[in-house]
Design a protein around this motif. Structure first.
Motif, PDB file in Angstrom:
ATOM      1  N   PHE A 112       6.361  -9.720 102.733  1.00 21.67           N
ATOM      2  CA  PHE A 112       5.831 -10.521 103.833  1.00 21.67           C
ATOM      3  C   PHE A 112       5.327 -11.839 103.273  1.00 21.67           C
ATOM      4  O   PHE A 112       4.506 -11.869 102.359  1.00 21.67           O
ATOM      5  CB  PHE A 112       4.699  -9.790 104.548  1.00 21.67           C
ATOM      6  N   LEU A 165       8.939 -11.482 107.584  1.00 24.36           N
ATOM      7  CA  LEU A 165       8.864 -10.085 107.166  1.00 24.36           C
ATOM      8  C   LEU A 165      10.286  -9.625 106.836  1.00 24.36           C
ATOM      9  O   LEU A 165      11.173  -9.662 107.694  1.00 24.36           O
ATOM     10  CB  LEU A 165       8.270  -9.253 108.311  1.00 24.36           C
ATOM     11  N   THR A 176       7.836 -14.031 112.204  1.00 28.35           N
ATOM     12  CA  THR A 176       6.646 -13.749 113.002  1.00 28.35           C
ATOM     13  C   THR A 176       5.969 -15.066 113.380  1.00 28.35           C
ATOM     14  O   THR A 176       6.108 -16.050 112.676  1.00 28.35           O
ATOM     15  CB  THR A 176       5.659 -12.867 112.214  1.00 28.35           C
ATOM     16  N   GLY A 202       1.061  -2.794 105.967  1.00 21.11           N
ATOM     17  CA  GLY A 202       0.588  -3.630 107.056  1.00 21.11           C
ATOM     18  C   GLY A 202      -0.500  -2.896 107.816  1.00 21.11           C
ATOM     19  O   GLY A 202      -0.759  -1.706 107.572  1.00 21.11           O
ATOM     20  N   PRO A 209       1.120  -8.087 107.205  1.00 24.85           N
ATOM     21  CA  PRO A 209       1.326  -8.308 108.636  1.00 24.85           C
ATOM     22  C   PRO A 209       0.294  -7.568 109.478  1.00 24.85           C
ATOM     23  O   PRO A 209      -0.182  -6.498 109.104  1.00 24.85           O
ATOM     24  CB  PRO A 209       2.740  -7.768 108.889  1.00 24.85           C
ATOM     25  N   ASP A 263       0.275 -11.061 114.245  1.00 22.29           N
ATOM     26  CA  ASP A 263       1.674 -11.370 113.949  1.00 22.29           C
ATOM     27  C   ASP A 263       2.696 -10.600 114.787  1.00 22.29           C
ATOM     28  O   ASP A 263       3.821 -11.076 114.968  1.00 22.29           O
ATOM     29  CB  ASP A 263       1.973 -11.047 112.475  1.00 22.29           C
TER      30      ASP A 263
END
Length: 367
Positions: free
Chosen positions: A3, A17, A26, A211, A242, A263
C-alpha cells in the motif's frame, strides 16, 4: 500487502493498493456482492462497464450456500464467479448482529442458527479465516463483536475486549495457514465512545495487520456521532495501512469520511436504491417512478458516461420499472454504481491536485 500513499490533502488520502488480482486506486468504493454476485450484474458488467477493481463477498452467506469447499473446488471466488478483480470478504460479525435472534455468544466465538434450514453453526476466529482461505479472498476480515447503538458502556467495553482477543487469535492463525495472496484486516470497535475507540485502535494497531477497518457504525447512532467517531478513530490508525469504513453509506457520508482519512468503502445503498427507483445523478437524486420521466428522451444524467446513460432514455427506464421488467434492475444498478465509483475517482483526482475541499463542497452543494 503493498500500500502506497500517492498524495495527501490535509487528512484526505490518495493511495494505491496492490493485490493479487489487480491494483486498487484509493479512495475506492466496493460494490457489494453478498452471494458472489452483485445483484443483477455479471462479471463483464463489473469489469468492463464499471471497471470495478474490488468487490465484496460475504463469508456467512457463502459458507451456508453453496459452501466454501465447493467454491474452493471450483477455483475460488474468482473462478466460480468469473470476476477476475479482487474480493474482500466480511467475517460474519455483521450477520451475527443483523440476525441476532438467530445467534448467541459462545466462549470460542458466535453460535448461529442458519436462516436457510435452522442448522446450528459455530463461527470462531480461526474457522472464519479458514472459510475465507477456501474462498481465496484477497482481503479477509477477522471476526469481531459488533454491537448496535445505543448500547451500555459495559457492553461496548466487552465488545472491544472480545474483538482484540479474537484479532490476536486470528493473526496467529493467519501467520500459519494463510495463502500468499490472502491478506487480513482487523476491525476497530467501541461504539461512539472516544476512549473505547482509542483503546481498540491502539490495541489492534500494535498487531501487524495488513489493514484496519472501522466497524460498528451506521448501526443506530446519529450522523454527527458517526462523523465524530470516524474523525477520532482515524487519528490512531497507522498512516501506512489502508483504512476501511464498513457499510457506509450515502454520498455525503463517503465524502466526509474521505476528508477524515478513510480509503475504502462499501454499502448496498447504490444497488438497493436503484432497484427501488432512486437514481443518483450530478443534479441530485432522481425518481424514475415520477410521471415527469414517462416521455423524456433524455438520459438519466447528461454528464454521465455510464453504459445506461449512453444507450437508454429516462422514458425507457420508467417503462421498465413500471412493467417490472428485470432489465431495469441491471441498467439502474449499472448507473448508480458508476456514480459511486466516479464519486471516489473524482475525490482521488482532487486529492492529488490538492483541491479536495473544493471538490467536496461542489458535490455536497448537490447532495
Amino acid at each position: 500487502m503493498d500500500f502506497t500513499l500517492n498524495g495527501v490533502d490535509k487528512r484526505a488520502r490518495a493511495g494505491t493498493l496492490k493485490l493479487a488480482h489487480g491494483v486498487v486506486p484509493t479512495p475506492i468504493f466496493m460494490p457489494v456482492g453478498t452471494q458472489a454476485s452483485v445483484k443483477s450484474l455479471d462479471a463483464i458488467d463489473l469489469q468492463v462497464h464499471l471497471n470495478a477493481p474490488i468487490i465484496l463477498g460475504n463469508t456467512y452467506h457463502l459458507y451456508l450456500r453453496p459452501g466454501a469447499n465447493l467454491i474452493k473446488k471450483l477455483s475460488g471466488l474468482h473462478g466460480f464467479s468469473q470476476f477476475q478483480g479482487n474480493f474482500l470478504t466480511d467475517s460474519g460479525g455483521f450477520q451475527a448482529f443483523s440476525l441476532k435472534h438467530n445467534t448467541k455468544a459462545h466462549a470460542e466465538g458466535i453460535v448461529f442458527k442458519s436462516h436457510i434450514d435452522g442448522s446450528l453453526h459455530l463461527f470462531a476466529p480461526q474457522k472464519v479465516l479458514d472459510i475465507q482461505y477456501a474462498l481465496n479472498s484477497d482481503i479477509c476480515m477477522v471476526l469481531d463483536d459488533l454491537v448496535g447503538l445505543p448500547a451500555p458502556y459495559d457492553r461496548l467495553k466487552r465488545a472491544v475486549e472480545k474483538t482484540t482477543e479474537w484479532a490476536r487469535a486470528s493473526l496467529k492463525h493467519h501467520q500459519t495457514y494463510a495463502g500468499e495472496t490472502n491478506h487480513i484486516f482487523a476491525i476497530v470497535q467501541g461504539g461512539t465512545d472516544p476512549n473505547l475507540r482509542r483503546q481498540s485502535a491502539l490495541e489492534l494497531g500494535a498487531l501487524d495487520f495488513d489493514g484496519y477497518a472501522i466497524g460498528g457504525l451506521a448501526v443506530g447512532e446519529s450522523a454527527t456521532e458517526m462523523q465524530d467517531t470516524i474523525a477520532h478513530t482515524t487519528e490512531f490508525l497507522a498512516t501506512n495501512k489502508p483504512r476501511y469504513l464498513m457499510g457506509v453509506g450515502t454520498p455525503q457520508d463517503i465524502l466526509n469520511a474521505i476528508e477524515l482519512g478513510v480509503d475504502m468503502f462499501d454499502c448496498v445503498m447504490p444497488t438497493r436504491n436503484a432497484r427501488n427507483g432512486t437514481l443518483f445523478t450530478s443534479l441530485g437524486k432522481l425518481s424514475i417512478k415520477a410521471r415527469a420521466q414517462k416521455e423524456s428522451d433524455a438520459p438519466l444524467d447528461p454528464k454521465c458516461g455510464c453504459y445506461t446513460c449512453k444507450h437508454y432514455s429516462k422514458a425507457y427506464l420508467h417503462h421498465l420499472f413500471k412493467a417490472r421488467e428485470l432489465l431495469y434492475f441491471r441498467l439502474a444498478s449499472l448507473h448508480n454504481l458508476h456514480f459511486y465509483l466516479e464519486l471516489v475517482r473524482g475525490a482521488r483526482a482532487a486529492i492529488l491536485r490538492g483541491e479536495y475541499g473544493a471538490y467536496k463542497a461542489r458535490m455536497l452543494s448537490v447532495y
